[in-house]
Design a protein around this motif. Sequence first.
Motif, short mmCIF file in Angstrom:
data_model
loop_
_atom_site.label_atom_id
_atom_site.label_comp_id
_atom_site.label_asym_id
_atom_site.label_seq_id
_atom_site.Cartn_x
_atom_site.Cartn_y
_atom_site.Cartn_z
N THR A 14 -10.25 -4.03 -28.02
CA THR A 14 -11.33 -3.12 -28.42
C THR A 14 -12.50 -3.94 -28.95
O THR A 14 -12.32 -4.76 -29.84
N TYR A 15 -13.68 -3.72 -28.38
CA TYR A 15 -14.89 -4.40 -28.83
C TYR A 15 -15.84 -3.31 -29.35
O TYR A 15 -16.50 -2.62 -28.56
N SER A 16 -15.88 -3.11 -30.66
CA SER A 16 -16.73 -2.05 -31.21
C SER A 16 -17.06 -2.37 -32.66
O SER A 16 -16.23 -2.92 -33.39
N ASN A 17 -18.26 -2.01 -33.07
CA ASN A 17 -18.71 -2.26 -34.43
C ASN A 17 -18.33 -1.09 -35.35
O ASN A 17 -19.16 -0.39 -35.90
N ASN A 18 -17.01 -0.86 -35.48
CA ASN A 18 -16.48 0.20 -36.34
C ASN A 18 -15.05 -0.16 -36.73
O ASN A 18 -14.60 -1.28 -36.48
N ASN A 19 -14.34 0.78 -37.35
CA ASN A 19 -13.00 0.48 -37.85
C ASN A 19 -11.91 0.88 -36.86
O ASN A 19 -10.73 0.89 -37.22
N TYR A 20 -12.25 1.18 -35.62
CA TYR A 20 -11.24 1.59 -34.64
C TYR A 20 -10.68 0.39 -33.90
O TYR A 20 -11.41 -0.54 -33.54
N GLY A 21 -9.36 0.44 -33.66
CA GLY A 21 -8.69 -0.60 -32.90
C GLY A 21 -8.01 -0.02 -31.68
O GLY A 21 -8.00 1.20 -31.47
N SER A 22 -7.42 -0.87 -30.88
CA SER A 22 -6.70 -0.41 -29.69
C SER A 22 -5.43 0.31 -30.11
O SER A 22 -4.85 0.05 -31.17
N ARG A 23 -4.98 1.24 -29.27
CA ARG A 23 -3.74 1.94 -29.57
C ARG A 23 -3.05 2.35 -28.27
O ARG A 23 -3.66 2.41 -27.21
N ILE A 24 -1.78 2.64 -28.38
CA ILE A 24 -0.98 3.11 -27.25
C ILE A 24 -0.48 4.51 -27.59
O ILE A 24 0.16 4.71 -28.62
N ASP A 25 -0.77 5.48 -26.75
CA ASP A 25 -0.31 6.85 -26.95
C ASP A 25 0.87 7.13 -26.02
O ASP A 25 0.74 7.03 -24.79
N ILE A 26 2.00 7.47 -26.60
CA ILE A 26 3.18 7.88 -25.83
C ILE A 26 3.44 9.34 -26.18
O ILE A 26 3.82 9.66 -27.32
N LEU A 27 3.25 10.24 -25.23
CA LEU A 27 3.21 11.67 -25.52
C LEU A 27 4.30 12.41 -24.75
O LEU A 27 4.76 11.97 -23.69
N LYS A 28 4.69 13.58 -25.26
CA LYS A 28 5.74 14.38 -24.64
C LYS A 28 5.41 15.86 -24.74
O LYS A 28 5.06 16.37 -25.81
N SER A 29 5.51 16.59 -23.61
CA SER A 29 5.42 18.05 -23.58
C SER A 29 6.59 18.55 -22.73
O SER A 29 6.99 17.89 -21.76
N ARG A 30 7.13 19.71 -23.08
CA ARG A 30 8.22 20.28 -22.30
C ARG A 30 7.72 21.08 -21.10
O ARG A 30 8.52 21.65 -20.36
N ASN A 31 6.43 21.12 -20.90
CA ASN A 31 5.87 21.80 -19.74
C ASN A 31 5.86 20.84 -18.55
O ASN A 31 5.42 19.70 -18.66
N ALA A 32 6.34 21.31 -17.40
CA ALA A 32 6.44 20.45 -16.21
C ALA A 32 5.10 20.28 -15.51
O ALA A 32 4.99 19.46 -14.59
N THR A 33 4.08 21.04 -15.92
CA THR A 33 2.76 20.91 -15.31
C THR A 33 1.93 19.91 -16.11
O THR A 33 1.79 20.03 -17.34
N ILE A 34 1.41 18.90 -15.42
CA ILE A 34 0.62 17.86 -16.09
C ILE A 34 -0.58 18.49 -16.78
O ILE A 34 -1.34 19.26 -16.17
N GLY A 35 -0.76 18.17 -18.05
CA GLY A 35 -1.88 18.67 -18.82
C GLY A 35 -1.60 19.96 -19.55
O GLY A 35 -2.44 20.44 -20.32
#
Length: 211
Positions: A14-35
């Motif tokens: 991450t290249y940014s002039n703020n307090n945010y860093g890189s992250r990895i999101d691992i997400l789960k929904s029980r709905n079979a339709t993407i989104g």
Amino acid sequence: SVSTSTASPAIFATYSNNNYGSRIDILKSRNATIGSHTVVQSGDALGEIYFGGSDGDQFHGGALIQAVVESGVGNDDMPANLRFYTNGGATTVTERLRITSAGHLKMPDGIEIQLGNDTQTATGDLRLFHNGSNSGIINSQGALYVQNTATNSSDLHLQGKNSIQFHVPSDGTVPLHILNTGEVRISPKTGGTTSTQFSFNNISNLSLIHI
């Protein structure tokens, strides 16, 4: 990425002039339709990080970090625990440590917390454990101190359901024994027999010599 000669890193920069860093999101929904969204259930795995190695003909798990949903899921409420697994010499991994949604650390019976000793593969100098029947603190190097230095209290409490026993010799004898009646029994380390003792009973306020 796959590499045949060196480590194969995954880099998130991450290249940014703020307090945010890189992250990895691992997400789960029980709905079979993407989104689309369907609420997850207690026991669902939200995500895993899996570490495996080849045994010569196939990959086997060596370690695993897993996030699992706990009960109480609701709108804007996602309780989950974090589980840590290792492989002690088998084809599968076994859970060794769990951080609950409340922040408690839990370990299965027979797993020890070991501190001290510079060699990571050797037994630690200080061991804390519960084996399913009893709990213990074992120190194998130097003195073991239990000290209360609180400024608002100078009390140190030892509590036993039936008695408090002080074992000094390594043969398992009990030279000092405090019963739940308040009676204090002191047996000699040398001389006499195992039935020889001095006791004071605070109920009768009488000092008695038992032989």
